[in-house]
Design a protein around this motif. Sequence first.
Motif, PDB file in Angstrom:
ATOM      1  N   PHE A 120       0.942  -1.530   0.185  1.00  0.00           N
ATOM      2  CA  PHE A 120       0.112   0.071   0.238  1.00  0.00           C
ATOM      3  C   PHE A 120       1.063   1.072   0.346  1.00  0.00           C
ATOM      4  N   ALA A 121       0.624   2.706  -0.517  1.00  0.00           N
ATOM      5  CA  ALA A 121       1.751   3.366  -1.116  1.00  0.00           C
ATOM      6  C   ALA A 121       0.087   4.590  -0.740  1.00  0.00           C
ATOM      7  N   SER A 122       0.140   5.532  -0.224  1.00  0.00           N
ATOM      8  CA  SER A 122      -0.386   6.892  -0.561  1.00  0.00           C
ATOM      9  C   SER A 122       0.357   7.816  -0.119  1.00  0.00           C
ATOM     10  N   PRO A 123       0.013   8.856  -1.576  1.00  0.00           N
ATOM     11  CA  PRO A 123       1.401   9.734  -1.522  1.00  0.00           C
ATOM     12  C   PRO A 123       0.471  10.935  -1.593  1.00  0.00           C
ATOM     13  N   ASP A 124       1.390  12.303  -0.840  1.00  0.00           N
ATOM     14  CA  ASP A 124       0.801  13.620  -1.276  1.00  0.00           C
ATOM     15  C   ASP A 124       0.743  13.939  -2.548  1.00  0.00           C
ATOM     16  N   ALA A 125      -0.578  14.585  -2.752  1.00  0.00           N
ATOM     17  CA  ALA A 125      -0.525  15.034  -4.106  1.00  0.00           C
ATOM     18  C   ALA A 125       0.350  16.199  -4.003  1.00  0.00           C
ATOM     19  N   PRO A 126       0.582  16.345  -5.521  1.00  0.00           N
ATOM     20  CA  PRO A 126       1.425  17.077  -6.013  1.00  0.00           C
ATOM     21  C   PRO A 126       1.669  19.063  -5.836  1.00  0.00           C
ATOM     22  N   THR A 127       0.338  19.168  -5.596  1.00  0.00           N
ATOM     23  CA  THR A 127       0.253  20.655  -5.599  1.00  0.00           C
ATOM     24  C   THR A 127      -0.184  20.645  -4.182  1.00  0.00           C
ATOM     25  N   HIS A 128      -0.668  22.341  -3.553  1.00  0.00           N
ATOM     26  CA  HIS A 128      -0.893  22.273  -2.301  1.00  0.00           C
ATOM     27  C   HIS A 128      -2.347  22.826  -2.341  1.00  0.00           C
ATOM     28  N   SER A 129      -3.140  22.974  -1.844  1.00  0.00           N
ATOM     29  CA  SER A 129      -4.525  22.762  -1.732  1.00  0.00           C
ATOM     30  C   SER A 129      -4.951  23.659  -1.702  1.00  0.00           C
ATOM     31  N   ASP A 130      -6.369  24.331  -3.126  1.00  0.00           N
ATOM     32  CA  ASP A 130      -7.024  26.133  -2.663  1.00  0.00           C
ATOM     33  C   ASP A 130      -7.691  26.105  -1.292  1.00  0.00           C
ATOM     34  N   PHE A 131      -7.916  24.844  -0.356  1.00  0.00           N
ATOM     35  CA  PHE A 131      -8.316  25.583   0.213  1.00  0.00           C
ATOM     36  C   PHE A 131      -8.132  25.218   2.054  1.00  0.00           C
ATOM     37  N   GLY A 132      -6.570  25.392   1.799  1.00  0.00           N
ATOM     38  CA  GLY A 132      -5.850  25.779   3.130  1.00  0.00           C
ATOM     39  C   GLY A 132      -5.142  24.461   3.116  1.00  0.00           C
ATOM     40  N   GLN A 133      -6.099  23.735   4.155  1.00  0.00           N
ATOM     41  CA  GLN A 133      -4.407  22.134   4.291  1.00  0.00           C
ATOM     42  C   GLN A 133      -4.208  20.974   3.138  1.00  0.00           C
ATOM     43  N   GLY A 134      -3.196  20.461   3.234  1.00  0.00           N
ATOM     44  CA  GLY A 134      -2.966  19.508   2.149  1.00  0.00           C
ATOM     45  C   GLY A 134      -2.730  19.934   1.168  1.00  0.00           C
ATOM     46  N   TYR A 135      -3.420  18.977   0.395  1.00  0.00           N
ATOM     47  CA  TYR A 135      -2.759  18.712  -0.857  1.00  0.00           C
ATOM     48  C   TYR A 135      -4.008  18.374  -1.929  1.00  0.00           C
ATOM     49  N   GLN A 136      -3.338  18.510  -3.188  1.00  0.00           N
ATOM     50  CA  GLN A 136      -4.622  18.268  -4.579  1.00  0.00           C
ATOM     51  C   GLN A 136      -3.415  17.754  -5.861  1.00  0.00           C
ATOM     52  N   TRP A 137      -4.715  17.081  -6.365  1.00  0.00           N
ATOM     53  CA  TRP A 137      -4.280  16.522  -7.257  1.00  0.00           C
ATOM     54  C   TRP A 137      -4.785  17.537  -8.533  1.00  0.00           C
ATOM     55  N   PHE A 138      -5.353  18.614  -8.373  1.00  0.00           N
ATOM     56  CA  PHE A 138      -6.175  19.036  -9.396  1.00  0.00           C
ATOM     57  C   PHE A 138      -7.471  20.378  -8.936  1.00  0.00           C
ATOM     58  N   SER A 139      -7.567  21.337  -9.012  1.00  0.00           N
ATOM     59  CA  SER A 139      -8.143  22.809  -8.823  1.00  0.00           C
ATOM     60  C   SER A 139      -9.354  21.952  -9.176  1.00  0.00           C
TER      61      SER A 139
END
Length: 88
Positions: free
Chosen positions: A31-50
Amino acid sequence: MTLAIFLLARSGDDLLPLADAWKHQLPGCEFASPDAPTHSDFGQGYQWFSVVGVTEQNRLRRRRRFYCCTEGKMTSFPLAKVRWPPGC
């Protein structure tokens, strides 16, 4: 070997408990759980796309554009960012 990659979370660490819950039902699965490559538009965390500006009218076009832009790139995702569950 089978590899399950969890991609939907605020951060890669958020879904690692699923690996603990599933490891006995899926022997031989990693099992793997990577962070998405960009920071979230909503503050905390990451996102794969906006998702900012997504509407019913443009949803399908945006989804197609995302798939076209990412096709074949997951194989080159930097494994240094992948968080493996403890004990692996």
